[in-house]
Every structure is written in structure tokens, then in C-alpha cells.
Design a protein around this motif. Sequence first.
Motif, PDB file in Angstrom:
ATOM      1  N   VAL A 101       0.846  -1.197   0.000  1.00  0.00           N
ATOM      2  CA  VAL A 101       0.000   0.000   0.000  1.00  0.00           C
ATOM      3  C   VAL A 101       0.879   1.244   0.000  1.00  0.00           C
ATOM      4  CG1 VAL A 101      -1.580   1.376   1.415  1.00  0.00           C
ATOM      5  CG2 VAL A 101      -2.042  -1.035   1.048  1.00  0.00           C
ATOM      6  N   ASP A 102       1.820   1.286   0.926  1.00  0.00           N
ATOM      7  CA  ASP A 102       2.699   2.453   1.010  1.00  0.00           C
ATOM      8  C   ASP A 102       3.486   2.649  -0.278  1.00  0.00           C
ATOM      9  OD1 ASP A 102       2.168   3.683   3.357  1.00  0.00           O
ATOM     10  OD2 ASP A 102       3.899   2.903   4.452  1.00  0.00           O
ATOM     11  N   TYR A 103       4.185   1.624  -0.693  1.00  0.00           N
ATOM     12  CA  TYR A 103       5.041   1.758  -1.867  1.00  0.00           C
ATOM     13  C   TYR A 103       4.237   1.972  -3.142  1.00  0.00           C
ATOM     14  CZ  TYR A 103       8.901   0.356   1.126  1.00  0.00           C
ATOM     15  OH  TYR A 103       9.826   0.303   2.118  1.00  0.00           O
TER      16      TYR A 103
ATOM     17  N   GLY B 226      -4.443   2.574   4.346  1.00  0.00           N
ATOM     18  CA  GLY B 226      -3.594   2.543   5.537  1.00  0.00           C
ATOM     19  C   GLY B 226      -4.404   2.436   6.814  1.00  0.00           C
ATOM     20  N   ILE B 227      -5.519   3.147   6.879  1.00  0.00           N
ATOM     21  CA  ILE B 227      -6.391   3.073   8.054  1.00  0.00           C
ATOM     22  C   ILE B 227      -7.017   1.683   8.160  1.00  0.00           C
ATOM     23  CG2 ILE B 227      -8.556   3.943   9.035  1.00  0.00           C
ATOM     24  CD1 ILE B 227      -7.691   6.740   8.055  1.00  0.00           C
ATOM     25  N   MET B 228      -7.364   1.089   7.035  1.00  0.00           N
ATOM     26  CA  MET B 228      -7.897  -0.275   7.072  1.00  0.00           C
ATOM     27  C   MET B 228      -6.864  -1.243   7.651  1.00  0.00           C
ATOM     28  SD  MET B 228      -9.919  -0.331   3.402  1.00  0.00           S
ATOM     29  CE  MET B 228      -9.780  -2.077   3.239  1.00  0.00           C
ATOM     30  N   VAL B 229      -5.605  -1.063   7.285  1.00  0.00           N
ATOM     31  CA  VAL B 229      -4.541  -1.910   7.822  1.00  0.00           C
ATOM     32  C   VAL B 229      -4.399  -1.701   9.330  1.00  0.00           C
ATOM     33  CG1 VAL B 229      -2.032  -2.291   7.805  1.00  0.00           C
ATOM     34  CG2 VAL B 229      -3.286  -2.137   5.650  1.00  0.00           C
TER      35      VAL B 229
ATOM     36  N   ASP C 223      -4.882  -4.508  12.206  1.00  0.00           N
ATOM     37  CA  ASP C 223      -3.885  -4.779  13.248  1.00  0.00           C
ATOM     38  C   ASP C 223      -4.481  -4.639  14.641  1.00  0.00           C
ATOM     39  OD1 ASP C 223      -1.898  -5.368  11.452  1.00  0.00           O
ATOM     40  OD2 ASP C 223      -0.927  -3.397  11.568  1.00  0.00           O
ATOM     41  N   MET C 224      -5.335  -3.649  14.819  1.00  0.00           N
ATOM     42  CA  MET C 224      -5.986  -3.462  16.116  1.00  0.00           C
ATOM     43  C   MET C 224      -6.851  -4.677  16.453  1.00  0.00           C
ATOM     44  SD  MET C 224      -7.026   0.610  15.934  1.00  0.00           S
ATOM     45  CE  MET C 224      -8.488   0.351  16.859  1.00  0.00           C
ATOM     46  N   GLY C 225      -7.534  -5.211  15.457  1.00  0.00           N
ATOM     47  CA  GLY C 225      -8.380  -6.375  15.687  1.00  0.00           C
ATOM     48  C   GLY C 225      -7.580  -7.639  15.969  1.00  0.00           C
ATOM     49  N   GLN C 226      -6.398  -7.736  15.394  1.00  0.00           N
ATOM     50  CA  GLN C 226      -5.564  -8.919  15.587  1.00  0.00           C
ATOM     51  C   GLN C 226      -4.856  -8.930  16.942  1.00  0.00           C
ATOM     52  OE1 GLN C 226      -5.280 -11.640  13.592  1.00  0.00           O
ATOM     53  NE2 GLN C 226      -6.924 -10.698  12.423  1.00  0.00           N
ATOM     54  N   ASN C 227      -4.544  -7.755  17.468  1.00  0.00           N
ATOM     55  CA  ASN C 227      -3.834  -7.660  18.751  1.00  0.00           C
ATOM     56  C   ASN C 227      -4.836  -7.522  19.885  1.00  0.00           C
ATOM     57  OD1 ASN C 227      -1.392  -7.746  17.394  1.00  0.00           O
ATOM     58  ND2 ASN C 227      -1.306  -5.521  17.198  1.00  0.00           N
ATOM     59  N   SER C 228      -4.633  -8.300  20.914  1.00  0.00           N
ATOM     60  CA  SER C 228      -5.553  -8.223  22.053  1.00  0.00           C
ATOM     61  C   SER C 228      -5.271  -6.997  22.916  1.00  0.00           C
ATOM     62  CB  SER C 228      -5.456  -9.495  22.898  1.00  0.00           C
ATOM     63  OG  SER C 228      -4.125  -9.670  23.354  1.00  0.00           O
TER      64      SER C 228
ATOM     65  N   LEU D 153      -4.429  -3.113  23.209  1.00  0.00           N
ATOM     66  CA  LEU D 153      -4.491  -1.880  22.430  1.00  0.00           C
ATOM     67  C   LEU D 153      -3.692  -0.795  23.137  1.00  0.00           C
ATOM     68  CD1 LEU D 153      -8.215  -1.637  21.304  1.00  0.00           C
ATOM     69  CD2 LEU D 153      -6.225  -2.119  19.910  1.00  0.00           C
ATOM     70  N   GLU D 154      -2.621  -0.390  22.513  1.00  0.00           N
ATOM     71  CA  GLU D 154      -1.846   0.722  23.041  1.00  0.00           C
ATOM     72  C   GLU D 154      -2.151   1.941  22.191  1.00  0.00           C
ATOM     73  OE1 GLU D 154       2.286   0.034  23.687  1.00  0.00           O
ATOM     74  OE2 GLU D 154       1.947  -2.082  24.088  1.00  0.00           O
ATOM     75  N   THR D 155      -2.428   3.034  22.840  1.00  0.00           N
ATOM     76  CA  THR D 155      -2.785   4.257  22.132  1.00  0.00           C
ATOM     77  C   THR D 155      -1.671   4.709  21.197  1.00  0.00           C
ATOM     78  OG1 THR D 155      -4.060   4.902  24.080  1.00  0.00           O
ATOM     79  CG2 THR D 155      -3.618   6.604  22.454  1.00  0.00           C
ATOM     80  N   SER D 156      -0.434   4.588  21.645  1.00  0.00           N
ATOM     81  CA  SER D 156       0.675   5.058  20.820  1.00  0.00           C
ATOM     82  C   SER D 156       0.768   4.279  19.508  1.00  0.00           C
ATOM     83  CB  SER D 156       1.989   4.956  21.588  1.00  0.00           C
ATOM     84  OG  SER D 156       2.278   3.613  21.908  1.00  0.00           O
ATOM     85  N   VAL D 157       0.508   2.987  19.529  1.00  0.00           N
ATOM     86  CA  VAL D 157       0.574   2.177  18.314  1.00  0.00           C
ATOM     87  C   VAL D 157      -0.520   2.599  17.338  1.00  0.00           C
ATOM     88  CG1 VAL D 157       0.346  -0.175  17.403  1.00  0.00           C
ATOM     89  CG2 VAL D 157       1.607   0.231  19.527  1.00  0.00           C
ATOM     90  N   VAL D 158      -1.711   2.845  17.845  1.00  0.00           N
ATOM     91  CA  VAL D 158      -2.834   3.263  16.996  1.00  0.00           C
ATOM     92  C   VAL D 158      -2.557   4.632  16.391  1.00  0.00           C
ATOM     93  CG1 VAL D 158      -5.282   3.856  16.965  1.00  0.00           C
ATOM     94  CG2 VAL D 158      -4.498   1.871  18.269  1.00  0.00           C
ATOM     95  N   VAL D 159      -2.093   5.564  17.206  1.00  0.00           N
ATOM     96  CA  VAL D 159      -1.843   6.923  16.735  1.00  0.00           C
ATOM     97  C   VAL D 159      -0.721   6.934  15.706  1.00  0.00           C
ATOM     98  CG1 VAL D 159      -1.067   9.218  17.437  1.00  0.00           C
ATOM     99  CG2 VAL D 159      -2.763   8.016  18.794  1.00  0.00           C
ATOM    100  N   ILE D 160       0.329   6.180  15.932  1.00  0.00           N
ATOM    101  CA  ILE D 160       1.426   6.111  14.966  1.00  0.00           C
ATOM    102  C   ILE D 160       0.926   5.522  13.648  1.00  0.00           C
ATOM    103  CG2 ILE D 160       3.592   4.921  14.440  1.00  0.00           C
ATOM    104  CD1 ILE D 160       4.327   5.279  17.421  1.00  0.00           C
ATOM    105  N   GLY D 161       0.129   4.470  13.717  1.00  0.00           N
ATOM    106  CA  GLY D 161      -0.419   3.864  12.506  1.00  0.00           C
ATOM    107  C   GLY D 161      -1.296   4.825  11.729  1.00  0.00           C
ATOM    108  N   LEU D 162      -2.123   5.578  12.436  1.00  0.00           N
ATOM    109  CA  LEU D 162      -2.993   6.541  11.757  1.00  0.00           C
ATOM    110  C   LEU D 162      -2.196   7.691  11.157  1.00  0.00           C
ATOM    111  CD1 LEU D 162      -6.029   6.648  14.224  1.00  0.00           C
ATOM    112  CD2 LEU D 162      -5.884   5.511  11.999  1.00  0.00           C
ATOM    113  N   SER D 163      -1.184   8.156  11.878  1.00  0.00           N
ATOM    114  CA  SER D 163      -0.382   9.258  11.340  1.00  0.00           C
ATOM    115  C   SER D 163       0.384   8.814  10.097  1.00  0.00           C
ATOM    116  CB  SER D 163       0.572   9.801  12.397  1.00  0.00           C
ATOM    117  OG  SER D 163       1.551   8.849  12.721  1.00  0.00           O
TER     118      SER D 163
END
Length: 143
Positions: free
Chosen positions: A8-10, A77-80, A84-89, A91-101
Motif C-alpha cells: 500500500v505504502d510503496y 492505511g487506516i484499514m490496515v 492490526d488493532m483487531g488482531q492484537n488483544s 491496544l496501546e494508544t501510541s501504536v494506533v496513533v502512529i499507525g494513523l499518522s
Amino acid sequence: MEYLKESVDYGILAILFFMSFVSIWLSIERYFFYKSVDLMEYKTKNEVEVILTNNLSTISSIASNAPYVGLLGTVMGIMVVFYDMGQNSSLETSVVVIGLSLALKATALGLLVAIPSMMLYSAFLRKTDILFAKWEDEINKKI
């Protein structure tokens, strides 16, 4: 899923890079053409209009579609990130925020391609109007 994240990124970045390359290339071509054009070579109004506006529609299309390509990258990217949020039990806010940014960078790059392309398109459109007016003045002098 890792392959999808990277592709997606590339993929989006490659498309936006290609769009910016084409926009810059055509802008350079138009700049040098406008500097060297001899308007009196063309006899009809249609000939002048076609030759002066050549490649401008491509620059305009890039300017209007680059934000959509960036938005597509952001949505993917948001779908990814949601996957990832659904796969990980946990949820850390920093991981979500970094992914969204990181997902939003595609929209920013789309705008980075679109804004200069639109500015160049507008400038070339104005130059086309000026050259066309000069051609009309020269034709009217001959009459």
C-alpha cells in the motif's frame, strides 16, 4: 497482511511520484515551448488553440486526481491499522496513533503533488491566453 502494508505504502507513493514526474516534465516542456513559439506559423484560430493548450489537460488531471490517490492510500492505511488493532488483544494508544499518522502521509503527499500542479496549470493557462491574444492582434494587423 505484512505484504499488504508495504505494498500500500510503496504503491501509492510510486503512483504519486510518477504523477509528479509527469507534471514536472510536461511543465518544463510547456515552459520552453512558450518561450520559443512563433505564433505566426499558425494560420487558423484552432491551430493556435490546439498547439498552445497541448499537455495542459494532463497537468490539470494530475492536479485534480492526486489528492484522490493520496486519499485512497490513507483509507487503505487506516484499514490496515484497524486490522492490526483487531488482531492484537492489547491496544496501546501510541501504536494506533502512529499507525494513523503514517496512513495520513499519503493524503499529504497527494496534496503536495496537486497544489504545485494546479498552480502550474493556472500559470500556463494565463500564458496561453496572453499568447493567443498576441496572435489575434497580429492577425488583425494583417487584415
